[in-house]
Design an enzyme around this catalytic site. Structure first.
Site, PDB file in Angstrom:
ATOM      1  N   ARG A  54       0.820  -1.213   0.000  1.00  0.00           N
ATOM      2  CA  ARG A  54       0.000   0.000   0.000  1.00  0.00           C
ATOM      3  C   ARG A  54       0.854   1.264   0.000  1.00  0.00           C
ATOM      4  O   ARG A  54       0.387   2.344  -0.364  1.00  0.00           O
ATOM      5  CB  ARG A  54      -0.958   0.001   1.193  1.00  0.00           C
ATOM      6  CG  ARG A  54      -2.118   0.994   1.025  1.00  0.00           C
ATOM      7  CD  ARG A  54      -3.095   0.972   2.185  1.00  0.00           C
ATOM      8  NE  ARG A  54      -2.421   1.149   3.433  1.00  0.00           N
ATOM      9  CZ  ARG A  54      -2.498   0.308   4.468  1.00  0.00           C
ATOM     10  NH1 ARG A  54      -3.224  -0.772   4.389  1.00  0.00           N
ATOM     11  NH2 ARG A  54      -1.831   0.549   5.578  1.00  0.00           N
ATOM     12  N   TYR A 107     -10.645  23.807 -13.165  1.00  0.00           N
ATOM     13  CA  TYR A 107     -11.093  22.534 -13.754  1.00  0.00           C
ATOM     14  C   TYR A 107     -12.373  22.086 -13.030  1.00  0.00           C
ATOM     15  O   TYR A 107     -12.396  21.974 -11.797  1.00  0.00           O
ATOM     16  CB  TYR A 107      -9.963  21.519 -13.592  1.00  0.00           C
ATOM     17  CG  TYR A 107     -10.281  20.126 -14.064  1.00  0.00           C
ATOM     18  CD1 TYR A 107     -10.545  19.865 -15.409  1.00  0.00           C
ATOM     19  CD2 TYR A 107     -10.315  19.062 -13.178  1.00  0.00           C
ATOM     20  CE1 TYR A 107     -10.836  18.585 -15.839  1.00  0.00           C
ATOM     21  CE2 TYR A 107     -10.596  17.774 -13.601  1.00  0.00           C
ATOM     22  CZ  TYR A 107     -10.857  17.539 -14.932  1.00  0.00           C
ATOM     23  OH  TYR A 107     -11.144  16.274 -15.353  1.00  0.00           O
ATOM     24  N   ASP A 179      -1.931  23.505 -10.580  1.00  0.00           N
ATOM     25  CA  ASP A 179      -2.206  22.475 -11.576  1.00  0.00           C
ATOM     26  C   ASP A 179      -1.427  22.865 -12.825  1.00  0.00           C
ATOM     27  O   ASP A 179      -1.766  23.822 -13.518  1.00  0.00           O
ATOM     28  CB  ASP A 179      -3.712  22.392 -11.850  1.00  0.00           C
ATOM     29  CG  ASP A 179      -4.071  21.255 -12.813  1.00  0.00           C
ATOM     30  OD1 ASP A 179      -3.246  20.945 -13.698  1.00  0.00           O
ATOM     31  OD2 ASP A 179      -5.175  20.701 -12.686  1.00  0.00           O
ATOM     32  N   LYS A 204      -2.755  12.998 -18.910  1.00  0.00           N
ATOM     33  CA  LYS A 204      -2.679  13.776 -20.147  1.00  0.00           C
ATOM     34  C   LYS A 204      -1.342  13.519 -20.849  1.00  0.00           C
ATOM     35  O   LYS A 204      -1.154  12.470 -21.418  1.00  0.00           O
ATOM     36  CB  LYS A 204      -2.923  15.256 -19.837  1.00  0.00           C
ATOM     37  CG  LYS A 204      -4.181  15.503 -18.960  1.00  0.00           C
ATOM     38  CD  LYS A 204      -5.469  15.165 -19.689  1.00  0.00           C
ATOM     39  CE  LYS A 204      -6.684  14.993 -18.771  1.00  0.00           C
ATOM     40  NZ  LYS A 204      -6.980  16.083 -17.865  1.00  0.00           N
TER      41      LYS A 204
HETATM   42  C1  LIG Z   1      -8.043  16.185 -16.826  1.00  0.00           C
HETATM   43  C2  LIG Z   1      -7.613  17.219 -15.882  1.00  0.00           C
HETATM   44  C3  LIG Z   1      -7.501  16.948 -14.523  1.00  0.00           C
HETATM   45  C4  LIG Z   1      -7.942  15.647 -13.910  1.00  0.00           C
HETATM   46  O1  LIG Z   1      -7.236  14.543 -14.372  1.00  0.00           O
HETATM   47  P1  LIG Z   1      -7.886  13.071 -14.337  1.00  0.00           P
HETATM   48  O2  LIG Z   1      -6.693  12.204 -14.465  1.00  0.00           O
HETATM   49  O3  LIG Z   1      -8.842  12.998 -15.468  1.00  0.00           O
HETATM   50  O4  LIG Z   1      -8.568  12.910 -13.008  1.00  0.00           O
HETATM   51  C5  LIG Z   1      -7.014  17.939 -13.706  1.00  0.00           C
HETATM   52  N1  LIG Z   1      -6.676  19.143 -14.188  1.00  0.00           N
HETATM   53  C6  LIG Z   1      -6.783  19.443 -15.486  1.00  0.00           C
HETATM   54  C7  LIG Z   1      -6.385  20.799 -15.956  1.00  0.00           C
HETATM   55  C8  LIG Z   1      -7.258  18.501 -16.376  1.00  0.00           C
HETATM   56  O5  LIG Z   1      -7.407  18.812 -17.665  1.00  0.00           O
END
Ligand SMILES: *Cc1c(COP(=O)(O)O)cnc(C)c1O
Length: 389
Positions: A54, A107, A179, A204
């Site tokens: 874990r 987001y 982010d 992404k």
């Molecule tokens: C897609 C996205 C997220 C979240 O990512 P997931 O892996 O889909 O949970 C967070 N911030 C931004 C800017 C995003 O485009």
């Protein structure tokens, strides 16, 4: 070491894994000790030694080392999705009675988390105009512990002045949580601009192949133990198979990103020249209001941007988007394939106004040949012009 070299070499250790080039998938819950002494000391051997599944296996630990090196942070926590990384980037620094500032173009699922969850934990939050810059001081409170930022906003691409926000936040001891998914650590050196915690939706560009959900939280020497303890306390764990695919994607991030950047910009320029297009929202275009900050602080751009049309009928929207062969209608981005989706940035905004007198589409420029993509958009515009009002 230059970033491209680091992408190839960080977090690899062929000598330890029988010469294997990539860190293998290590799947285990239990870790067997060979002696009583080893058993007694396992938990104290440091983060990169395995003690229980874990807490991550070697696959996780080496990937975390690679991301930390590329981000220029002290350490990284991998999490099961980008959204969980967004949340676990800020939650370790918050408790009942605290206040957090969230940009109004945040987001969507993070806004949902704040609206649904923070209040019931006794944590106060305010949405702010992402373009405030140093004027953020007007919304800071004595109990503000986190200033959250997204650079740029992932639907509308407002470019925040992060160093100016950070200067004010740090005056009252608040942490800046960013982010940084759009630029990745290659094109935005978050820790050099006053960020304390850099979050990636690795789903992404890092994964890059649209087949895994994953997030990372990278931070400083001082804050790392706080983030790690919080992840551990909540029992958060990520599958080694998913982490394996992410480390595989990471190695080619730089070459892919250059192509996404170049193709995205060419599509944006082509779109800006179409008579129906009101505006293109892309901070790496000189006409964009965010261009000055992008030029000052960013080392590149990715393939994600938005364009706005004068309001058009549902039939015209459908004719356009369904007339495209290479752009899938889909959320998410950062994979090898081009995507398009309609956007509704007005949803939920409380601190800023979004003019709804337009129809917006967000594009992710994939790795197809740019001429094919432009031809495809051209065909889509053709179909739109012929469709009913
Ligand atoms: C897609 C996205 C997220 C979240 O990512 P997931 O892996 O889909 O949970 C967070 N911030 C931004 C800017 C995003 O485009």
């Amino acid at each position: 070491m230059k970033p491209d070299t680091m992408l190839v070499h960080a977090g690899r250790d062929p000598g330890r894994f029988d010469g294997a080039v990539n860190i293998p998938v290590v799947r285990t819950s239990t870790v067997i000790s060979s002696s009583l002494e080893e058993w007694n000391t396992r938990g104290t051997a440091g983060q990169s030694a395995m003690s229980y599944g874990r807490l991550g296996t070697s696959t996780t630990h080496y990937f975390e080392k690679a991301i930390a090196a590329i981000e220029g942070g002290a350490g990284t926590c991998v999490l099961p999705s980008g959204l969980s990384a967004n949340i676990w980037g800020m939650l370790p620094f918050l408790e009942a009675g605290d206040h957090v500032l969230i940009p109004d173009n945040i987001y969507g699922p993070v806004r949902r988390f704040c609206n649904n969850r923070l209040g019931r934990m006794g944590i106060d939050f305010t949405y702010y105009d992402p373009l405030l810059g140093g004027a953020i001081r007007s919304v800071l409170r004595p109990n503000t512990k986190v200033v959250y930022v997204e650079g740029p906003g992932s639907l509308t691409f407002e470019m925040p002045d992060i160093p100016a926000l950070a200067e004010e936040a740090h005056k009252i001891g608040a942490k800046v949580v960013m982010d940084n998914t759009w630029a990745t650590p290659l094109y935005y050196r978050a820790f050099e601009h006053g960020v304390d915690v850099s979050v990636q939706s690795a789903t992404k560009y890092i994964v890059g192949h649209s087949d895994v959900l994953l997030g990372t939280v990278t931070t400083t020497e001082e804050l790392l133990p706080i983030v790690r303890a919080c992840r551990q306390d909540f029992g958060q764990i990520t599958s080694p198979d998913d982490v394996y695919l992410a480390q595989r994607g990471l190695r080619t991030l730089s070459v892919r990103l250059k192509q996404h950047w170049q193709t995205g910009l060419q599509l944006a320029e082509w779109l800006a020249a179409q008579p129906e297009v009101m505006r293109v929202l892309h901070p790496a275009m000189p006409s964009d209001p965010g261009y000055a900050i992008w030029k000052r602080d960013y080392l590149g751009a990715s393939g994600l941007f938005t364009f706005l049309l004068k309001p058009i009928s549902k039939a015209k929207q459908a004719a356009f988007i369904e007339g495209l062969a290479y752009f899938g209608i889909g959320a998410s981005w950062g994979g090898f394939e081009s995507l398009i989706m309609p956007i509704h940035p007005e949803t939920g905004r409380t601190a800023t106004h979004w003019d709804t007198n337009c129809t917006g589409f967000r594009i992710h420029a994939g790795l197809e040949a740019v001429d094919d993509l432009i031809g495809d958009l051209d065909a889509g515009f053709g179909a739109m012009r012929l469709a009913a009002d």
